[in-house]
Scaffold this motif. Sequence first.
Motif, PDB file in Angstrom:
ATOM      1  N   PRO A  36       2.004  10.785  -6.505  1.00  0.00           N
ATOM      2  CA  PRO A  36       2.239  10.080  -5.521  1.00  0.00           C
ATOM      3  C   PRO A  36       2.594   8.716  -5.829  1.00  0.00           C
ATOM      4  CG  PRO A  36      -0.140   9.876  -6.091  1.00  0.00           C
ATOM      5  CD  PRO A  36       0.803  10.984  -7.276  1.00  0.00           C
ATOM      6  N   VAL A  37       4.036   8.240  -5.995  1.00  0.00           N
ATOM      7  CA  VAL A  37       4.744   7.140  -6.431  1.00  0.00           C
ATOM      8  C   VAL A  37       6.058   6.980  -5.613  1.00  0.00           C
ATOM      9  CG1 VAL A  37       5.987   8.460  -8.345  1.00  0.00           C
ATOM     10  CG2 VAL A  37       5.846   5.988  -8.437  1.00  0.00           C
ATOM     11  N   CYS A  38       6.124   5.737  -5.169  1.00  0.00           N
ATOM     12  CA  CYS A  38       7.117   5.462  -4.481  1.00  0.00           C
ATOM     13  C   CYS A  38       8.207   4.792  -5.209  1.00  0.00           C
ATOM     14  CB  CYS A  38       6.943   4.292  -3.226  1.00  0.00           C
ATOM     15  SG  CYS A  38       8.274   3.387  -2.489  1.00  0.00           S
ATOM     16  N   ILE A  39       9.375   5.673  -5.026  1.00  0.00           N
ATOM     17  CA  ILE A  39      10.470   5.272  -5.993  1.00  0.00           C
ATOM     18  C   ILE A  39      11.720   4.672  -5.110  1.00  0.00           C
ATOM     19  CG2 ILE A  39      12.447   6.091  -7.587  1.00  0.00           C
ATOM     20  CD1 ILE A  39      10.351   7.984  -8.557  1.00  0.00           C
ATOM     21  N   LEU A  40      12.454   3.791  -5.305  1.00  0.00           N
ATOM     22  CA  LEU A  40      13.552   3.308  -4.579  1.00  0.00           C
ATOM     23  C   LEU A  40      14.563   2.513  -5.511  1.00  0.00           C
ATOM     24  CD1 LEU A  40      11.468   1.461  -1.773  1.00  0.00           C
ATOM     25  CD2 LEU A  40      12.832   3.312  -1.346  1.00  0.00           C
ATOM     26  N   THR A  41      15.846   2.477  -4.888  1.00  0.00           N
ATOM     27  CA  THR A  41      16.706   1.677  -5.763  1.00  0.00           C
ATOM     28  C   THR A  41      16.265   0.131  -5.424  1.00  0.00           C
ATOM     29  OG1 THR A  41      17.945   0.902  -3.409  1.00  0.00           O
ATOM     30  CG2 THR A  41      18.580   2.903  -4.665  1.00  0.00           C
ATOM     31  N   ARG A  42      16.628  -0.433  -6.786  1.00  0.00           N
ATOM     32  CA  ARG A  42      16.065  -1.801  -7.101  1.00  0.00           C
ATOM     33  C   ARG A  42      16.285  -2.723  -5.716  1.00  0.00           C
ATOM     34  NH1 ARG A  42      14.709  -2.886 -12.191  1.00  0.00           N
ATOM     35  NH2 ARG A  42      16.157  -1.293 -12.732  1.00  0.00           N
ATOM     36  N   PRO A  43      17.568  -2.824  -5.248  1.00  0.00           N
ATOM     37  CA  PRO A  43      17.577  -3.903  -4.275  1.00  0.00           C
ATOM     38  C   PRO A  43      16.670  -3.525  -3.196  1.00  0.00           C
ATOM     39  CG  PRO A  43      19.702  -2.749  -4.977  1.00  0.00           C
ATOM     40  CD  PRO A  43      18.755  -2.118  -5.554  1.00  0.00           C
ATOM     41  N   GLY A  88       2.426  21.366   5.952  1.00  0.00           N
ATOM     42  CA  GLY A  88       1.045  21.682   5.689  1.00  0.00           C
ATOM     43  C   GLY A  88       0.809  22.040   4.402  1.00  0.00           C
ATOM     44  N   GLU A  89       1.764  21.669   3.366  1.00  0.00           N
ATOM     45  CA  GLU A  89       1.253  21.621   1.569  1.00  0.00           C
ATOM     46  C   GLU A  89       2.087  20.774   0.987  1.00  0.00           C
ATOM     47  OE1 GLU A  89       2.845  25.789   1.361  1.00  0.00           O
ATOM     48  OE2 GLU A  89       4.872  25.181   1.379  1.00  0.00           O
ATOM     49  N   VAL A  97       3.682   2.311   2.728  1.00  0.00           N
ATOM     50  CA  VAL A  97       4.759   3.237   2.761  1.00  0.00           C
ATOM     51  C   VAL A  97       4.148   4.773   2.441  1.00  0.00           C
ATOM     52  CG1 VAL A  97       6.467   1.668   1.535  1.00  0.00           C
ATOM     53  CG2 VAL A  97       5.060   3.170   0.117  1.00  0.00           C
ATOM     54  N   TYR A  98       4.904   5.572   3.250  1.00  0.00           N
ATOM     55  CA  TYR A  98       4.498   7.134   3.381  1.00  0.00           C
ATOM     56  C   TYR A  98       5.472   7.955   2.603  1.00  0.00           C
ATOM     57  CZ  TYR A  98       2.071   5.890   7.854  1.00  0.00           C
ATOM     58  OH  TYR A  98       1.094   5.432   8.776  1.00  0.00           O
ATOM     59  N   ASP A  99       6.740   7.317   2.848  1.00  0.00           N
ATOM     60  CA  ASP A  99       7.809   8.138   1.715  1.00  0.00           C
ATOM     61  C   ASP A  99       8.897   6.919   1.282  1.00  0.00           C
ATOM     62  OD1 ASP A  99       8.784  10.333   0.557  1.00  0.00           O
ATOM     63  OD2 ASP A  99      10.210  10.876   2.191  1.00  0.00           O
ATOM     64  N   CYS A 100       9.545   7.406   0.390  1.00  0.00           N
ATOM     65  CA  CYS A 100      10.532   6.551  -0.066  1.00  0.00           C
ATOM     66  C   CYS A 100      11.705   7.628  -0.671  1.00  0.00           C
ATOM     67  CB  CYS A 100      10.024   5.640  -1.468  1.00  0.00           C
ATOM     68  SG  CYS A 100       8.573   4.824  -0.918  1.00  0.00           S
ATOM     69  N   TYR A 101      12.163   7.420  -1.954  1.00  0.00           N
ATOM     70  CA  TYR A 101      13.062   8.368  -2.270  1.00  0.00           C
ATOM     71  C   TYR A 101      12.572   9.856  -2.238  1.00  0.00           C
ATOM     72  CZ  TYR A 101      14.944  11.595  -5.748  1.00  0.00           C
ATOM     73  OH  TYR A 101      15.541  12.821  -6.275  1.00  0.00           O
ATOM     74  N   LEU A 107       0.715  -1.114   0.010  1.00  0.00           N
ATOM     75  CA  LEU A 107      -0.158  -0.065   0.010  1.00  0.00           C
ATOM     76  C   LEU A 107       0.821   1.297  -0.058  1.00  0.00           C
ATOM     77  CD1 LEU A 107      -2.530  -1.078   2.711  1.00  0.00           C
ATOM     78  CD2 LEU A 107      -2.727  -1.482   0.244  1.00  0.00           C
ATOM     79  N   GLN A 108       0.423   2.395  -0.647  1.00  0.00           N
ATOM     80  CA  GLN A 108       1.375   3.542  -0.585  1.00  0.00           C
ATOM     81  C   GLN A 108       0.043   4.820  -0.334  1.00  0.00           C
ATOM     82  OE1 GLN A 108       3.406   4.162  -4.097  1.00  0.00           O
ATOM     83  NE2 GLN A 108       3.672   2.157  -4.684  1.00  0.00           N
ATOM     84  N   ASP A 109       0.652   5.498   0.757  1.00  0.00           N
ATOM     85  CA  ASP A 109      -0.033   6.826   1.226  1.00  0.00           C
ATOM     86  C   ASP A 109       1.103   7.733   1.313  1.00  0.00           C
ATOM     87  OD1 ASP A 109      -1.153   8.595   2.697  1.00  0.00           O
ATOM     88  OD2 ASP A 109      -1.466   7.322   4.412  1.00  0.00           O
ATOM     89  N   MET A 110       1.555   8.189   0.251  1.00  0.00           N
ATOM     90  CA  MET A 110       2.577   9.178  -0.014  1.00  0.00           C
ATOM     91  C   MET A 110       2.118  10.617   0.328  1.00  0.00           C
ATOM     92  SD  MET A 110       4.517   7.201  -1.415  1.00  0.00           S
ATOM     93  CE  MET A 110       6.074   8.038  -1.971  1.00  0.00           C
ATOM     94  N   ARG A 111       2.587  10.940   1.730  1.00  0.00           N
ATOM     95  CA  ARG A 111       2.095  12.198   2.235  1.00  0.00           C
ATOM     96  C   ARG A 111       2.523  13.301   1.698  1.00  0.00           C
ATOM     97  NH1 ARG A 111       0.127  11.261   7.759  1.00  0.00           N
ATOM     98  NH2 ARG A 111      -1.082   9.523   7.602  1.00  0.00           N
ATOM     99  N   TYR A 112       3.813  13.406   1.337  1.00  0.00           N
ATOM    100  CA  TYR A 112       4.535  14.573   1.187  1.00  0.00           C
ATOM    101  C   TYR A 112       3.717  15.321  -0.447  1.00  0.00           C
ATOM    102  CZ  TYR A 112       7.556  13.770   4.510  1.00  0.00           C
ATOM    103  OH  TYR A 112       8.022  13.320   6.137  1.00  0.00           O
ATOM    104  N   THR A 113       3.001  14.507  -1.089  1.00  0.00           N
ATOM    105  CA  THR A 113       2.271  15.053  -2.344  1.00  0.00           C
ATOM    106  C   THR A 113       1.144  15.693  -1.911  1.00  0.00           C
ATOM    107  OG1 THR A 113       1.074  12.829  -2.773  1.00  0.00           O
ATOM    108  CG2 THR A 113       3.215  13.143  -3.955  1.00  0.00           C
ATOM    109  N   THR A 114       0.716  15.672  -0.645  1.00  0.00           N
ATOM    110  CA  THR A 114      -0.518  16.073  -0.264  1.00  0.00           C
ATOM    111  C   THR A 114      -0.203  17.383   0.873  1.00  0.00           C
ATOM    112  OG1 THR A 114      -0.656  14.836   1.987  1.00  0.00           O
ATOM    113  CG2 THR A 114      -1.311  13.798  -0.087  1.00  0.00           C
ATOM    114  N   ALA A 115      -1.315  17.903   1.409  1.00  0.00           N
ATOM    115  CA  ALA A 115      -1.126  18.943   2.557  1.00  0.00           C
ATOM    116  C   ALA A 115      -1.010  18.219   3.953  1.00  0.00           C
ATOM    117  CB  ALA A 115      -2.264  19.967   2.447  1.00  0.00           C
TER     118      ALA A 115
END
Length: 271
Positions: A76-83, A67-68, A104-108, A54-62
């Motif tokens: 709202p996409v989780c990006i990570l290194t492949r490993p 607060g913004e 996940v709330y935040d990734c890269y 599941l993904q809840d990418m908080r920093y694309t929201t307020a």
Amino acid sequence: MRMTRLAYALRALVATATAGAAVLVAAAPAAQARPEPKAPEEFVALRSVDPTILQDMRYTTAHNFVGEPVDGYRQPVCILTRPAAHALRQAQRKLLSQGYSLKVYDCYRPQRAVDHFVRWAKDLRDERMKTEFYPRVDKSRLFADGYIAEKSGHSRGSTVDVTVVKLPAVPTRPYVPGEKQVECYAPRAERFPDNSVDMGTGFDCFDTLSHTDDPRIQDAQRANRRLLTSALGAQGFVNLPEEWWHFTFKPEPFPSTYFDFPVARRSVAGH
């Protein structure tokens, strides 16, 4: 006289053409916008590796401590290194067999987002999200107390902010900017209705209660934190002791490189 008028006319025409050419030359560099950097081939979208997480990418929201929406978070996409992404997939398989899912709330995190955090932390007048995210911390102490820094391991691509959700997952309602805030360490039933299991605090709670092994966290809350740390630890993730949600995959493919490509699908298109 006729030749003089013609000469003036030609001279005016040449001057106009020259001026126009100068404008075009001057405008050309501005019109050619610098292309956004893309991620190296070693980066992937987590959803392409494991769409069940599941993904809840908080920093694309307020709904975050600023607060913004934060600079650099385009989608709202989780990006990570492949490993790191494949290690999360292995942890997810174990948790799914136990009736849970990772979220996940935040990734890269691009460096420009970290810079946004730094600017915000230096503006002591902006405390619009204080009640929820740092109710017991004076904003002037955010750097000294280690809550904000000018560099983040997230920008290296192998760090993730993550929690556990009991299945079947109940959707989390959208955050409404300006809604009444509740302290991030309040009882779970009173906090913002995140569908995570009870970890004792909400995500990004700037408080010592967020320390993974804080002795005040007991019973089910402690068991939930241990469930998360054991599942990720078995796959090579190391927890940051001050934040129960923060894990870094080791060894990192980019241990000393801080990237600044935007959080967007195009950054990893074709990877």
